[in-house]
Scaffold this motif. Sequence first.
Motif, PDB file in Angstrom:
ATOM      1  N   VAL A 222      22.113   6.325 -14.652  1.00 17.61           N
ATOM      2  CA  VAL A 222      22.452   6.268 -13.230  1.00 17.61           C
ATOM      3  C   VAL A 222      23.100   4.920 -12.902  1.00 17.61           C
ATOM      4  CG1 VAL A 222      21.526   6.323 -10.875  1.00 17.61           C
ATOM      5  CG2 VAL A 222      20.588   7.861 -12.606  1.00 17.61           C
ATOM      6  N   LEU A 223      22.492   3.848 -13.359  1.00 17.91           N
ATOM      7  CA  LEU A 223      23.032   2.514 -13.086  1.00 17.91           C
ATOM      8  C   LEU A 223      24.405   2.327 -13.732  1.00 17.91           C
ATOM      9  CD1 LEU A 223      19.814   0.354 -13.527  1.00 17.91           C
ATOM     10  CD2 LEU A 223      21.024   0.854 -11.386  1.00 17.91           C
ATOM     11  N   ARG A 224      24.566   2.797 -14.966  1.00 13.92           N
ATOM     12  CA  ARG A 224      25.847   2.647 -15.666  1.00 13.92           C
ATOM     13  C   ARG A 224      26.962   3.421 -14.957  1.00 13.92           C
ATOM     14  NH1 ARG A 224      24.080   3.588 -20.357  1.00 13.92           N
ATOM     15  NH2 ARG A 224      24.304   5.843 -20.280  1.00 13.92           N
ATOM     16  N   THR A 225      26.606   4.491 -14.262  1.00 15.50           N
ATOM     17  CA  THR A 225      27.614   5.302 -13.576  1.00 15.50           C
ATOM     18  C   THR A 225      27.821   4.871 -12.127  1.00 15.50           C
ATOM     19  OG1 THR A 225      27.044   7.165 -15.001  1.00 15.50           O
ATOM     20  CG2 THR A 225      28.296   7.661 -13.008  1.00 15.50           C
ATOM     21  N   TYR A 226      26.739   4.672 -11.377  1.00 21.65           N
ATOM     22  CA  TYR A 226      26.854   4.423  -9.936  1.00 21.65           C
ATOM     23  C   TYR A 226      26.456   3.018  -9.501  1.00 21.65           C
ATOM     24  CZ  TYR A 226      27.289   9.447  -9.934  1.00 21.65           C
ATOM     25  OH  TYR A 226      27.715  10.727 -10.191  1.00 21.65           O
ATOM     26  N   GLY A 227      25.884   2.228 -10.379  1.00 25.65           N
ATOM     27  CA  GLY A 227      25.440   0.895  -9.985  1.00 25.65           C
ATOM     28  C   GLY A 227      24.182   0.965  -9.143  1.00 25.65           C
ATOM     29  N   ARG A 228      23.825  -0.175  -8.586  1.00 25.29           N
ATOM     30  CA  ARG A 228      22.613  -0.240  -7.754  1.00 25.29           C
ATOM     31  C   ARG A 228      22.801   0.579  -6.481  1.00 25.29           C
ATOM     32  NH1 ARG A 228      18.581  -1.428 -10.445  1.00 25.29           N
ATOM     33  NH2 ARG A 228      17.523  -1.413  -8.467  1.00 25.29           N
ATOM     34  N   PRO A 229      21.806   1.347  -6.101  1.00 26.32           N
ATOM     35  CA  PRO A 229      21.896   2.095  -4.841  1.00 26.32           C
ATOM     36  C   PRO A 229      21.740   1.155  -3.654  1.00 26.32           C
ATOM     37  CG  PRO A 229      19.725   2.339  -5.779  1.00 26.32           C
ATOM     38  CD  PRO A 229      20.536   1.542  -6.780  1.00 26.32           C
ATOM     39  N   PHE A 230      22.135   1.636  -2.483  1.00 25.03           N
ATOM     40  CA  PHE A 230      21.920   0.802  -1.298  1.00 25.03           C
ATOM     41  C   PHE A 230      20.469   0.892  -0.849  1.00 25.03           C
ATOM     42  CE2 PHE A 230      22.442   4.681   1.187  1.00 25.03           C
ATOM     43  CZ  PHE A 230      21.646   4.470   2.293  1.00 25.03           C
ATOM     44  N   GLU A 231      19.767   1.950  -1.310  1.00 24.74           N
ATOM     45  CA  GLU A 231      18.386   2.140  -0.880  1.00 24.74           C
ATOM     46  C   GLU A 231      17.615   2.924  -1.930  1.00 24.74           C
ATOM     47  OE1 GLU A 231      16.907   3.466   3.318  1.00 24.74           O
ATOM     48  OE2 GLU A 231      17.419   5.280   2.200  1.00 24.74           O
ATOM     49  N   ILE A 232      16.358   2.552  -2.134  1.00 21.30           N
ATOM     50  CA  ILE A 232      15.427   3.334  -2.941  1.00 21.30           C
ATOM     51  C   ILE A 232      14.239   3.629  -2.039  1.00 21.30           C
ATOM     52  CG2 ILE A 232      13.909   3.377  -4.952  1.00 21.30           C
ATOM     53  CD1 ILE A 232      15.844   1.441  -6.319  1.00 21.30           C
ATOM     54  N   SER A 233      13.941   4.911  -1.876  1.00 24.52           N
ATOM     55  CA  SER A 233      12.858   5.298  -0.970  1.00 24.52           C
ATOM     56  C   SER A 233      11.986   6.355  -1.636  1.00 24.52           C
ATOM     57  CB  SER A 233      13.436   5.827   0.348  1.00 24.52           C
ATOM     58  OG  SER A 233      14.233   6.969   0.110  1.00 24.52           O
ATOM     59  N   ARG A 234      11.018   6.818  -0.899  1.00 29.90           N
ATOM     60  CA  ARG A 234      10.124   7.877  -1.379  1.00 29.90           C
ATOM     61  C   ARG A 234       9.993   8.924  -0.284  1.00 29.90           C
ATOM     62  NH1 ARG A 234       7.578   6.657  -6.093  1.00 29.90           N
ATOM     63  NH2 ARG A 234       5.920   8.150  -5.758  1.00 29.90           N
ATOM     64  N   VAL A 235       9.736  10.160  -0.715  1.00 33.11           N
ATOM     65  CA  VAL A 235       9.474  11.251   0.219  1.00 33.11           C
ATOM     66  C   VAL A 235       8.213  11.961  -0.242  1.00 33.11           C
ATOM     67  CG1 VAL A 235      11.886  11.592   0.912  1.00 33.11           C
ATOM     68  CG2 VAL A 235      10.992  12.828  -1.065  1.00 33.11           C
ATOM     69  N   THR A 236       7.504  12.600   0.679  1.00 28.99           N
ATOM     70  CA  THR A 236       6.252  13.242   0.312  1.00 28.99           C
ATOM     71  C   THR A 236       6.448  14.489  -0.549  1.00 28.99           C
ATOM     72  OG1 THR A 236       6.251  14.490   2.380  1.00 28.99           O
ATOM     73  CG2 THR A 236       5.036  12.402   2.363  1.00 28.99           C
TER      74      THR A 236
END
Length: 165
Positions: free
Chosen positions: A104-118
Amino acid sequence: MFTRLWPLVVVLAATTLAGCAGEPTWLPLGTDRATTLQRLGTPTSTYPLPGGGERLQYSRAPAGFAVNNVDVDASGKVFSIRQELYDGLFDSTIKPGEWRVEDVLRTYGRPFEISRVTSFDGDVWAWHYKSLNNRRLLYIYVDPTGVVDHYHTADELFRDMDSSR
């Protein structure tokens, strides 16, 4: 009259060319790595590629809408340039069940957000992108072992910032 406008024309032309020089998609294939770095500047990330090559990643995240990957072969020549955040590429690129965080990182780089959902046991990574000038979001769901479970896209909705209405 033209002589008075000449300095303005020169400044506008130089500004336009300077802007193009920093755009990865305008870089000719076969350009050497040193020239690539000179034209585009320092990449936001670099990743090794199989066979001794290297990916130079130019991300406009967190607020931007593009991630350009410039791939350089083992001899130091650019062989591929691709803007990754594009609807038409997601199905053929993202490999649920196979991809790991590194992919994922090699293709898209760092995301703008990392979150969680229930509804999912893991992290949800998000990137801004545009589709036909509409603001969209790419969500990639990463399970606790670091494997991509699934992904989806959605419209990016904005709240009215003026709460007085």
